[in-house]
Design a protein around this motif. Sequence first.
Motif, PDB file in Angstrom:
ATOM      1  N   VAL A 643       0.765  -1.159   0.093  1.00 53.33           N
ATOM      2  CA  VAL A 643       0.174  -0.038  -0.045  1.00 53.33           C
ATOM      3  C   VAL A 643       0.908   1.353  -0.087  1.00 53.33           C
ATOM      4  O   VAL A 643       0.826   2.225  -0.715  1.00 53.33           O
ATOM      5  N   VAL A 649      -0.655   7.355  -2.439  1.00 51.85           N
ATOM      6  CA  VAL A 649      -0.991   6.922  -0.888  1.00 51.85           C
ATOM      7  C   VAL A 649       0.146   7.857  -0.231  1.00 51.85           C
ATOM      8  O   VAL A 649       1.453   7.605  -0.192  1.00 51.85           O
ATOM      9  N   ASN A 650      -0.297   8.566   0.951  1.00 54.75           N
ATOM     10  CA  ASN A 650       0.555   8.859   1.917  1.00 54.75           C
ATOM     11  C   ASN A 650       0.485   8.135   3.203  1.00 54.75           C
ATOM     12  O   ASN A 650      -0.307   8.437   3.954  1.00 54.75           O
ATOM     13  N   PHE A 651       1.181   7.033   3.243  1.00 50.71           N
ATOM     14  CA  PHE A 651       0.755   6.096   4.003  1.00 50.71           C
ATOM     15  C   PHE A 651       1.174   6.620   5.788  1.00 50.71           C
ATOM     16  O   PHE A 651       2.205   7.043   5.881  1.00 50.71           O
ATOM     17  N   ILE A 652       0.375   6.240   6.423  1.00 40.83           N
ATOM     18  CA  ILE A 652       0.609   6.506   7.948  1.00 40.83           C
ATOM     19  C   ILE A 652       1.074   5.151   8.565  1.00 40.83           C
ATOM     20  O   ILE A 652       0.237   4.147   8.781  1.00 40.83           O
ATOM     21  N   ASN A 654       2.171   2.726  11.817  1.00 38.16           N
ATOM     22  CA  ASN A 654       1.467   2.381  12.891  1.00 38.16           C
ATOM     23  C   ASN A 654       2.168   1.404  13.638  1.00 38.16           C
ATOM     24  O   ASN A 654       3.190   0.704  13.194  1.00 38.16           O
ATOM     25  N   PRO A 671     -14.105   3.001  11.977  1.00 39.31           N
ATOM     26  CA  PRO A 671     -15.125   3.047  11.038  1.00 39.31           C
ATOM     27  C   PRO A 671     -14.604   2.435   9.712  1.00 39.31           C
ATOM     28  O   PRO A 671     -13.447   2.104   9.480  1.00 39.31           O
ATOM     29  N   ASN A 672     -15.591   2.329   8.803  1.00 36.40           N
ATOM     30  CA  ASN A 672     -15.395   1.513   7.305  1.00 36.40           C
ATOM     31  C   ASN A 672     -14.280   2.526   6.713  1.00 36.40           C
ATOM     32  O   ASN A 672     -14.257   3.663   6.787  1.00 36.40           O
ATOM     33  N   GLY A 674     -11.421   2.823   7.404  1.00 39.43           N
ATOM     34  CA  GLY A 674     -10.524   3.315   8.062  1.00 39.43           C
ATOM     35  C   GLY A 674      -9.083   2.736   8.458  1.00 39.43           C
ATOM     36  O   GLY A 674      -8.213   3.586   8.948  1.00 39.43           O
ATOM     37  N   GLY A 675      -8.913   1.769   7.529  1.00 41.87           N
ATOM     38  CA  GLY A 675      -7.680   1.108   7.790  1.00 41.87           C
ATOM     39  C   GLY A 675      -7.388  -0.002   8.631  1.00 41.87           C
ATOM     40  O   GLY A 675      -6.315  -0.656   8.568  1.00 41.87           O
ATOM     41  N   LYS A 676      -8.504  -0.780   8.976  1.00 41.08           N
ATOM     42  CA  LYS A 676      -8.398  -1.958  10.005  1.00 41.08           C
ATOM     43  C   LYS A 676      -7.690  -3.014   8.956  1.00 41.08           C
ATOM     44  O   LYS A 676      -6.979  -3.626   9.345  1.00 41.08           O
ATOM     45  N   SER A 677      -8.285  -3.204   8.038  1.00 40.06           N
ATOM     46  CA  SER A 677      -7.949  -4.558   7.172  1.00 40.06           C
ATOM     47  C   SER A 677      -6.248  -4.356   6.677  1.00 40.06           C
ATOM     48  O   SER A 677      -5.594  -5.047   6.809  1.00 40.06           O
ATOM     49  N   GLU A 750     -13.468  -9.086   9.727  1.00 40.06           N
ATOM     50  CA  GLU A 750     -14.773  -8.987   9.431  1.00 40.06           C
ATOM     51  C   GLU A 750     -15.428 -10.221   9.529  1.00 40.06           C
ATOM     52  O   GLU A 750     -16.184 -10.663   8.565  1.00 40.06           O
ATOM     53  N   ARG A 753     -19.581 -11.289   8.551  1.00 44.58           N
ATOM     54  CA  ARG A 753     -20.279 -10.378   7.819  1.00 44.58           C
ATOM     55  C   ARG A 753     -21.150 -11.048   6.738  1.00 44.58           C
ATOM     56  O   ARG A 753     -22.168 -10.561   6.448  1.00 44.58           O
ATOM     57  N   TYR A 830      -6.108   7.000   9.903  1.00 42.53           N
ATOM     58  CA  TYR A 830      -5.376   5.748   9.556  1.00 42.53           C
ATOM     59  C   TYR A 830      -4.402   5.232  10.955  1.00 42.53           C
ATOM     60  O   TYR A 830      -3.515   4.476  10.920  1.00 42.53           O
TER      61      TYR A 830
HETATM   62  N1  ATP Z   1      -2.075   3.476   7.204  1.00 43.03           N
HETATM   63  C1  ATP Z   1      -2.670   3.861   6.098  1.00 43.03           C
HETATM   64  N2  ATP Z   1      -2.130   5.121   5.628  1.00 43.03           N
HETATM   65  C2  ATP Z   1      -2.766   5.572   4.370  1.00 43.03           C
HETATM   66  N3  ATP Z   1      -3.721   5.074   3.967  1.00 43.03           N
HETATM   67  C3  ATP Z   1      -4.320   4.078   4.352  1.00 43.03           C
HETATM   68  C4  ATP Z   1      -3.779   3.161   5.541  1.00 43.03           C
HETATM   69  N4  ATP Z   1      -4.471   2.328   5.702  1.00 43.03           N
HETATM   70  C5  ATP Z   1      -5.501   2.279   4.933  1.00 43.03           C
HETATM   71  N5  ATP Z   1      -5.417   3.095   3.965  1.00 43.03           N
HETATM   72  C6  ATP Z   1      -6.220   3.427   2.975  1.00 43.03           C
HETATM   73  O1  ATP Z   1      -7.490   3.413   3.051  1.00 43.03           O
HETATM   74  C7  ATP Z   1      -8.039   2.270   2.525  1.00 43.03           C
HETATM   75  C8  ATP Z   1      -9.026   1.358   3.275  1.00 43.03           C
HETATM   76  O2  ATP Z   1      -8.335   0.742   4.111  1.00 43.03           O
HETATM   77  P1  ATP Z   1      -9.170  -0.633   4.674  1.00 43.03           P
HETATM   78  O3  ATP Z   1      -9.703  -1.362   3.675  1.00 43.03           O
HETATM   79  O4  ATP Z   1      -7.724  -1.245   5.532  1.00 43.03           O
HETATM   80  O5  ATP Z   1     -10.024  -0.245   5.480  1.00 43.03           O
HETATM   81  P2  ATP Z   1     -10.906  -1.077   6.422  1.00 43.03           P
HETATM   82  O6  ATP Z   1     -11.297  -0.251   7.918  1.00 43.03           O
HETATM   83  O7  ATP Z   1     -10.793  -2.366   6.783  1.00 43.03           O
HETATM   84  O8  ATP Z   1     -12.276  -0.938   5.742  1.00 43.03           O
HETATM   85  P3  ATP Z   1     -13.863  -1.706   5.780  1.00 43.03           P
HETATM   86  O9  ATP Z   1     -14.124  -1.845   7.238  1.00 43.03           O
HETATM   87  O10 ATP Z   1     -14.758  -1.174   4.970  1.00 43.03           O
HETATM   88  O11 ATP Z   1     -13.311  -3.175   5.161  1.00 43.03           O
HETATM   89  C9  ATP Z   1      -7.061   1.617   1.803  1.00 43.03           C
HETATM   90  O12 ATP Z   1      -7.332   1.144   0.325  1.00 43.03           O
HETATM   91  C10 ATP Z   1      -5.637   2.542   1.757  1.00 43.03           C
HETATM   92  O13 ATP Z   1      -5.784   3.059   0.461  1.00 43.03           O
END
Ligand code: ATP
Length: 950
Positions: A643, A649-652, A654, A671-672, A674-677, A750, A753, A830
């Motif tokens: 990613v 993408v400006n990756f954060i 963790n 939240p959806n 939000g970056g969990k996955s 998830e 689901r 994120y």
């Molecule tokens: N640490 C991060 N820094 C920057 N962008 C991020 C980061 N984590 C996720 N993203 C961006 O956010 C998008 C959504 O992330 P992700 O699918 O992990 O969310 P989720 O919380 O699992 O969503 P859902 O609950 O809808 O499945 C990713 O496609 C990615 O581009």
Amino acid sequence: MDSDEVETGSEPKLPELKLDAKQAQGFISYFRRLPENEQAVRFFDRKDYYTAHGDNATFIAKTYYKTLTVLRQLGSGADSLPGVTINRSMFETIVRDLLLERTDCTVELYEGTGSKWQLVKNGTPGKLGSFEEVLFASNEMQDTPVVMAVNVTIRENERCVGLAFVDMTKRQLGMTEFLDDDLYTSLESAMVALSCRECIVPQLTAAKSPDDRKLRDVMARCNVLVTEKKKSDFRSRDIEQDLGRLVKGPPEQHKELVAASDAAAAALAALLTYTELLSDDTNYGKYIIQPYSLDLYMRLDAAALRALNVTESKTDANKNFSLFGLMNRTCTQGMGKRLLNRWLKQPLVDVAEITRRLDTVQAFVEGLELRQDLRSHLRRMPDIERLVNKLEKRKAGLQDVVRLYQASLRLPLIRTCLSKYDGEFSEYLQEKYGSHLEEWTQPDHLGKFDGLVEAAVDLEQLQNGEYIIAADYDNSLQELKTERDSVEKQILKVHQQAADDLGLPAEKSLKLDKSTQYGHVFRITKKEEPKVRKKLNSQYITLETRKDGIKFTNAKLRRLSEQYTKLTEEYSSTQRELVAKVVDVAATFVEVFTGVAVLLAEMDVLLSFADLSCTSPTPYVRPSITSADEGDIILEGSRHPCVEAQDDVNFISNDCRLVRGQSWFQIITGPNMGGKSTFIRQVGVNVLMAQVGCFVPCDRAEISVRDCIFARVGAGDCQLRGVSTFMAEMLETASIIKSATERSLIIIDELGRGTSTYDGFGLAWAICEYLVEVTRAPALFATHFHELTALAHSNAPPVHGPPRGPPVGIANYHVSAHIDTKSQKLAMLYKVEEGPCDQSFGIHVAEFAHFPESVVELARQKAAELEDFSAAEKDVSGGNTKDEVGSKRKRVSGLDDKARGAGRVRKFLQEMAALPVDKMSREETYAQLKALKSDFDKDAATNSWLQQMV
Ligand SMILES: Nc1ncnc2c1ncn2[C@@H]1O[C@H](COP(=O)(O)OP(=O)(O)OP(=O)(O)O)[C@@H](O)[C@H]1O
């Protein structure tokens, strides 16, 4: 392309199918007599192009031409047969796709005419056979196909799997026997680790049993072609004798292996029959056989491979989407790439071995000059593995020998690069690589090979692209060459004489041509002909008069030309004999070159890791590795490498702290989008990268080695195969429950689901309980069931018997988001933070998305009904308030309700798990589930906690 092509509007250009009615009839009758084989795609070689017919034609038209208008009918009326024509390059593309990408077809190639055809080539995804040349003529080999045979016996309710495999490129055989669970989890990990493309199984005599179905499900999940063979092929009677012929070295080892496992020996017997290795005597004494152990590598199943994006997919918009694409910076031809592919599916579990790889990577990271120099040499390395293979099969030519020679010349340079490096790991690099290179490059090793090539090959001709034996290498060749040169001189003299005689300047007007039909001839243009017609008619012999001129000769030239042709033929045949001899001698060096290939491929991959680690915008770090029973998994400032590598993408980054006794089991809410996955996957990816021997995208990393990564993220493509999402979730989760241990890493996203809320929540809760109490593996559990966060504070007694050790430690984390009141925008931060999530985002989002005021107000009222913002957190959190920072939503239901409700959910799940689904039809299963659900609903009616979920 040689044949005529027809263009039909925007349709592809296709060769024209040129058959008259009689030929068509003959072909149709032949085609109809061919034995039925649904898997086979049959091609007919018509010299300049290929054809396919019947269902195969429709399949090709749809899949590759994307239109049915390319179909042509052979014959007429009821007997007509659809056909499609395919030019040479399209044929290669289709065969490559069928054999290397898909795993549901086999390919047959027929040669002949009219009604007489013959099967000349036959290939399957595991056994490319004679198609290997077609497939890799112009392409690097990405992967080496592996065929497996599996022989399952069920004794006293235990599944014993006998497994054998063959890698025909590496000439390796392997076998093992193990007990497996009813989902074939171990078999699946073996298939993944070995990159199996095809599996031989005994033919079914009766209808498929549930067990057979499960076996086939595993193969489907791993994208493996299933080939059924007669049960009688699975007999190990002659196996020792067969191995005696194939395997190099003393027979004790294979005898021991065969004796150790009858089931695996039977599988191996079937495999040898299927691959026909014994019918090709170039295989004799060339194979090695090894016991295979499932515990050698970290186990990965197909779901984990997908969740962690390990391998490339055709649909990837860019190469960095997959770990393979990102990490592949190898620069040798093919070798490094194939090894990387294998390594990614076989992460190590031995701390010492991982450390050794990391040491090398560190040496390459720190030694900039070393890295650059080595890469510049490796960039010029051919696919030695493949060249060696050709040499062994006696399919190599002089060009292949020369390429090996060029590689051999580079080895001392690589050795020098290594010896110049004097950093921390210089001793290790010397021992691991330098010493071997030193030995191989000695005069009595590859020195001899170099000497052979230098003496035998005319190296000066290489710049003209000619690969020939030097004349002075062999007396008779030298004599032939001298003689031919002298004839050539005489021919030139005769040419000059004729020019003088005819009064036409040589070269300018009187040309000397060399044609296959006439040999050396004179040629003049038609314009010149009248000037010399008289002489031409009296003293010369005219051979041909065409638009481009007149060809003629005379007695002298004819005689010399005949002499020249004869000498050339003799010279060529002597060349051929000598080439064969040189290739034979070169083949005695295959063992050294095999060693060279292994060493260079390994160096290539480790250099590739180093390159990635230090050229990434934020450099990767070396992880510190501890054994599975010690240490924690701490990733500070960690990123998802794929990613992070995306342009937009400006990756954060963790932190992830999986600490035994504190946060070994983590529930992640938020939240959806939000970056969990992304977060939970990145932990898996980091662990996998570390165990492959690469640095990791973190600021600091400590990793306690994992023997298995289980990942369950999304239901994948199971719906396509008729498995409901819920069922797929159940199956994948069941395999985690059955196989995961304290030494695994579990990543679940998830869960639940795919079903109604209460089933889903109940399932999630029960699984968490099981993982925490029984499995005790470090786990990351991303969920939208906010209620699960209560697990961290649950004081409920264990449900799975007495505790199996100190508590593993459950911690809540959430991904944060921020609502900017000024810009009215919801920003995902994120950032993974401690504690469960603040769930009031939904209403905020609605408000800022300019939902009508009345709707937002109504939503608030409803939320207020459900939630008690002012309730003491103590009520529900069991006295622990620390982790609840930021959590506003609390259930109104009391602790009693909750405990009873959870107990009821557990009972429901136990009842569900106890259903003998294996033995029930789909209808029976649904009926039973419905009954359980209706009971559950009744109880839920009196429990407010459960009601909120129903
Ligand atoms: N640490 C991060 N820094 C920057 N962008 C991020 C980061 N984590 C996720 N993203 C961006 O956010 C998008 C959504 O992330 P992700 O699918 O992990 O969310 P989720 O919380 O699992 O969503 P859902 O609950 O809808 O499945 C990713 O496609 C990615 O581009």
